[in-house]
Write a protein that holds these residues in place. Structure first.
Motif, PDB file in Angstrom:
ATOM      1  N   ALA A 289       0.823  -1.216   0.000  1.00 43.76           N
ATOM      2  CA  ALA A 289       0.000   0.000   0.000  1.00 43.76           C
ATOM      3  C   ALA A 289       0.851   1.258   0.000  1.00 43.76           C
ATOM      4  CB  ALA A 289      -0.929  -0.011   1.208  1.00 43.76           C
ATOM      5  N   SER A 290       2.075   1.160  -0.526  1.00 44.67           N
ATOM      6  CA  SER A 290       2.991   2.298  -0.502  1.00 44.67           C
ATOM      7  C   SER A 290       2.476   3.482  -1.301  1.00 44.67           C
ATOM      8  CB  SER A 290       4.364   1.877  -1.042  1.00 44.67           C
ATOM      9  OG  SER A 290       4.258   1.341  -2.354  1.00 44.67           O
ATOM     10  N   ALA A 291       1.579   3.230  -2.252  1.00 47.31           N
ATOM     11  CA  ALA A 291       1.047   4.322  -3.069  1.00 47.31           C
ATOM     12  C   ALA A 291      -0.135   5.022  -2.403  1.00 47.31           C
ATOM     13  CB  ALA A 291       0.623   3.790  -4.437  1.00 47.31           C
ATOM     14  N   LEU A 292      -0.598   4.496  -1.276  1.00 44.43           N
ATOM     15  CA  LEU A 292      -1.752   5.074  -0.592  1.00 44.43           C
ATOM     16  C   LEU A 292      -1.321   6.039   0.504  1.00 44.43           C
ATOM     17  CD1 LEU A 292      -4.014   1.906  -0.102  1.00 44.43           C
ATOM     18  CD2 LEU A 292      -4.253   3.688  -1.841  1.00 44.43           C
ATOM     19  N   ASP A 293      -2.198   6.995   0.801  1.00 40.72           N
ATOM     20  CA  ASP A 293      -1.927   7.854   1.951  1.00 40.72           C
ATOM     21  C   ASP A 293      -2.255   7.075   3.220  1.00 40.72           C
ATOM     22  OD1 ASP A 293      -4.739   8.005   2.440  1.00 40.72           O
ATOM     23  OD2 ASP A 293      -4.915   9.745   1.138  1.00 40.72           O
ATOM     24  N   ASP A 294      -1.895   7.654   4.368  1.00 47.55           N
ATOM     25  CA  ASP A 294      -2.045   6.943   5.634  1.00 47.55           C
ATOM     26  C   ASP A 294      -3.494   6.564   5.923  1.00 47.55           C
ATOM     27  OD1 ASP A 294       0.639   7.067   6.091  1.00 47.55           O
ATOM     28  OD2 ASP A 294       0.561   8.800   7.418  1.00 47.55           O
ATOM     29  N   ALA A 295      -4.419   7.475   5.615  1.00 42.10           N
ATOM     30  CA  ALA A 295      -5.832   7.221   5.905  1.00 42.10           C
ATOM     31  C   ALA A 295      -6.335   6.033   5.109  1.00 42.10           C
ATOM     32  CB  ALA A 295      -6.670   8.458   5.602  1.00 42.10           C
ATOM     33  N   ALA A 296      -5.988   5.982   3.814  1.00 39.70           N
ATOM     34  CA  ALA A 296      -6.429   4.876   2.963  1.00 39.70           C
ATOM     35  C   ALA A 296      -5.763   3.571   3.367  1.00 39.70           C
ATOM     36  CB  ALA A 296      -6.145   5.196   1.500  1.00 39.70           C
ATOM     37  N   SER A 297      -4.490   3.635   3.724  1.00 40.36           N
ATOM     38  CA  SER A 297      -3.765   2.431   4.144  1.00 40.36           C
ATOM     39  C   SER A 297      -4.419   1.783   5.355  1.00 40.36           C
ATOM     40  CB  SER A 297      -2.309   2.772   4.474  1.00 40.36           C
ATOM     41  OG  SER A 297      -1.625   3.221   3.344  1.00 40.36           O
ATOM     42  N   LYS A 298      -4.913   2.621   6.273  1.00 41.68           N
ATOM     43  CA  LYS A 298      -5.539   2.108   7.486  1.00 41.68           C
ATOM     44  C   LYS A 298      -6.879   1.441   7.205  1.00 41.68           C
ATOM     45  CE  LYS A 298      -3.277   5.416  10.567  1.00 41.68           C
ATOM     46  NZ  LYS A 298      -3.448   6.590  11.449  1.00 41.68           N
TER      47      LYS A 298
END
Length: 251
Positions: A45-54
């Motif tokens: 999920a390196s391409a996602l921001d923190d909120a989306a990763s969570k």
């Protein structure tokens, strides 16, 4: 659609390949995603921001085992903190060999993993999806479902079954507010087959054989699946959407 976006989607085979791409695209939209796999690993999920990763949760599950599937669903909604509004049946296996000598055990493994698991997962998800009032099941089939491919009897049969199951579930569960759509990819480059597809002879063949000029990307399937989830209460159900660069229809 705002209510739907607050829900959770279960993706089988969600840690790698097409399943990972689908999971990531859904997380981008705001869905909470349960990424089921034997390992329970999360996709990259390196391409996602923190909120989306969570919004991504790794879940260990054997989709061919009824007890394992039902155990996961028994506490999944509570674990994710969201109602389950969608299911993506993506996990599968591809075994091939001459039909005259193809081992029955291998045939049964392909059928169980690719087709029977779709029924197991859909049955376990059904009460949750029905309760949501507007839900979607996306099955990942293959354009092999309409082709005769040497050495691929089990795989072709299993993917044809996925298409048939999609139609039957769409008709039977429409009154429950559950839509079912089958996405049938052609050759898609993933981390598992990238080296093989870029091998000289096969790469040249695919560039010539596929009207679009070569294999697709996992993002092609991920974005399409995510788009379908942005169409709550749509009239689209029971259909197979072929994503093969035109290969399946080309002479």
């Amino acid at each position: 659609m705002a209510d739907l976006m607050n829900g959770a989607v279960v993706v089988t085979g969600g840690s790698r390949g097409i399943g990972a791409s689908i999971s990531i695209e859904l997380a981008k939209l705001g869905f909470h995603v349960a990424c089921l796999s034997r390992s329970g690993d999360l996709p990259d999920a390196s391409a996602l921001d923190d909120a989306a990763s969570k919004r991504l949760t790794g879940v260990r599950c054997d989709i061919t085992d009824s007890a394992s599937v039902h155990e996961v669903f028994s506490g999944l909604s509570k674990k994710l903190g969201q109602p389950i509004v969608g299911l993506v049946n993506n996990a599968g296996v591809h075994l091939q060999g001459p039909s005259a000598t193809f081992a029955l055990a291998d045939y049964e493994r392909v059928m169980t993993t690719n087709a029977t698991s779709v029924l197991l997962m859909s049955q376990a998800a059904y009460p949750h999806l029905r309760e949501s009032g507007s839900a979607l099941i996306v099955n990942i089939g293959s354009f092999y479902d309409k082709l005769g491919v040497k050495g691929n009897l089990a795989y072709c049969a299993s993917k044809a079954a996925v298409g048939a199951m999609s139609r039957c579930l769409a008709v039977e569960w429409a009154r429950d507010g559950i839509r079912v759509v089958n996405i049938a990819p052609g050759y898609i480059e993933t981390d598992l087959n990238r080296e093989e597809l870029n091998e000289g002879a096969l790469q040249a063949f695919l560039k010539k054989r596929i009207p679009a000029g070569g294999p697709g990307k996992t993002e092609d399937i991920g974005r399409l699946a995510a788009m379908l989830f942005q169409l709550p209460r749509s009239f689209l159900t029971g259909e197979t959407l072929y994503v093969d660069g035109g290969q399946g229809m080309a002479l």
